[in-house]
Design an enzyme around this catalytic site. Structure first.
Site, PDB file in Angstrom:
ATOM      1  N   ASP A  85      -9.149 -14.049  18.439  1.00 37.87           N
ATOM      2  CA  ASP A  85      -8.872 -13.020  17.428  1.00 37.87           C
ATOM      3  C   ASP A  85      -9.883 -12.691  16.625  1.00 37.87           C
ATOM      4  OD1 ASP A  85      -8.353 -15.678  16.063  1.00 37.87           O
ATOM      5  OD2 ASP A  85      -7.214 -14.678  14.546  1.00 37.87           O
ATOM      6  N   GLU A 180      -6.534 -17.531  14.378  1.00 40.30           N
ATOM      7  CA  GLU A 180      -7.197 -18.238  13.424  1.00 40.30           C
ATOM      8  C   GLU A 180      -7.365 -17.633  12.185  1.00 40.30           C
ATOM      9  OE1 GLU A 180     -10.835 -20.332  11.477  1.00 40.30           O
ATOM     10  OE2 GLU A 180     -10.417 -18.021  11.945  1.00 40.30           O
TER      11      GLU A 180
END
Ligand SMILES: [Zn+2]
Length: 415
Positions: A85, A180
């Site tokens: 991400d 994350e």
């Protein structure tokens, strides 16, 4: 052993074009479905490389194993980890990566927004990159080197190991995580599937850097209860919780104890949210320190400051709640010194000087270290992360691939 720089560059440029922004307010997992688009690509590519143990799960985690080439039986499995991400702080939609070959040291004006200028006078690290190939975004989005540089480095490392079976290593485990950037990268991770004894995240900056220390982190919420009354008839009755919250925020020191006034090894408290009505208002804080024991002192100081203010308003009251977020990985890594030592040796073999750093934040590795996988953080080259001026040097990523290949071998040699 040669590293295919063109393939590494192509990989990175392709991955950053996949929009994988995570969402701090997302309630599903992953917080945005689109993160799985990159996970799917990685899953397919790992299978195409010929790996047989590859899995993409419902949450967007990708697990894979690069089988051992060494016949030694007691090599601990190690894991390389990065996140798919990108940060919510800056758009990740329609990223247009630009390769600036043989960077000449001059300002780079990003074409889609000419107010976005990457200048070596501000970004000193650019001066070390003259003659190297730099990749930037085009001015309207972040680049996403955080952490697609890590993803591309790990993928190219796998290809390099598969192409060079003469490099002896034990089982290498791979995990790519979603979410994350919103602090949930390990929320649904399956440690059985990771299947490693030690790990490394590829989520660091400057070439040569090795981070084995993070903040210890708590959240705190102060809930203020006022006294409500009809405003037309409220004289000597109404106590407005929002105004008390304002007093508490104003009472925080402005020359210390905050992110904007601290650096190095100093901790802080930082208000991150404010929600309320006259009757009830909450202030959310993050509390950070490298020494876990210091967190208690920060809480005590903050609670005391708030209580004194609330006590000066008759009828008002407050609650103070704390929440553990993550802990300094150093406390764990000190018990397994070989994990960072081997990484340092590998970085040196790649011809770099080791830069030991402390992260003023957390990584997936902070949580993984406490989940039984001691896990420092290795450089990728990423710079100016979470911004439109994000950039990375191809040669730094190449050095990271070299480092991981050496690291795989160092574990074999020392087993
Ligand atoms: Zn990252």
């Amino acid at each position: 052993m040669t590293i295919n720089t063109a393939a590494l560059t192509e990989r990175f440029m392709r991955y950053v074009q996949v929009d994988t922004q995570s969402d701090p307010n997302g309630v599903s997992f992953p917080t945005t479905e689109k993160q799985k688009n990159l996970s799917q690509i990685l899953f397919e590519e790992l299978k195409e490389m010929g790996l047989t143990t590859v899995e993409l799960d419902q949450y967007g985690y990708v697990y894979a194993t690069v089988p051992a080439t060494s016949s030694k039986k007691d090599i601990p499995a190690i894991c390389y980890c990065s996140h798919v991400d990108t940060a919510p702080d800056c758009s990740g939609t329609n990223v247009k990566p630009i390769l600036h070959k043989k960077y000449d040291g001059k300002d780079i004006i990003l074409p889609d927004d000419n107010t976005q200028v990457l200048s070596a006078s501000i970004n000193k690290y650019l001066l070390k990159q003259i003659g190297n190939d730099i990749i930037t975004a085009s001015g309207e989005t972040l680049l996403g080197a955080d952490d697609k540089a890590g993803v591309a480095i790990i993928m190219q490392t796998i290809q390099t190991l598969l192409d060079n079976p003469g490099v002896l290593h034990g089982d290498i485990k791979i995990v790519f995580t979603p979410d994350e950037e919103v602090g949930k990268g390990t929320a649904k991770i399956d440690m059985q599937k990771v299947g490693a004894r030690y790990g490394y995240t590829l989520d660091g900056g400057e070439a040569g850097s090795l981070e084995d220390e993070t903040f210890s982190a708590d959240g705190a919420i102060i809930t203020i209860h006022g006294v409500i009354a009809h405003p037309g008839y409220a004289k000597n009755k109404l106590v407005n919780a929002m105004k008390i919250a304002g007093e508490i925020l104003a009472a925080l020191p402005n020359n210390e104890w905050s992110p904007e006034t601290t650096d190095g090894m100093q901790g802080f408290v930082h208000p991150v949210s404010l929600n309320g009505i006259a009757e009830k208002t909450t202030i959310g804080f993050i509390v950070r320190d490298f020494k876990t024991a210091e967190l208690e002192k920060h809480h005590a100081r903050l609670k005391d400051l708030a209580e004194k203010i609330v006590a000066s308003h008759a009828g008002a009251r407050m609650e103070y709640a704390t929440q553990e977020q993550y802990r300094n990985m150093k406390d764990i890594l000190l018990q397994h010194p070989q994990v960072a030592d081997h990484a340092a040796k590998a970085i040196e073999r790649a011809g770099l000087t080791v830069i030991k750093e402390s992260i003023r934040g957390g990584t997936d590795g902070s949580r993984l270290s406490y989940m039984g996988l001691p896990c420092p953080n290795i450089f990728t080259g990423m710079q100016n992360i979470h911004s439109k001026l994000e950039w990375v040097s191809v040669q730094d990523m190449e050095k990271a691939v070299e480092t991981l290949v050496h690291l795989s071998a160092v574990w074999e040699e020392n087993s």
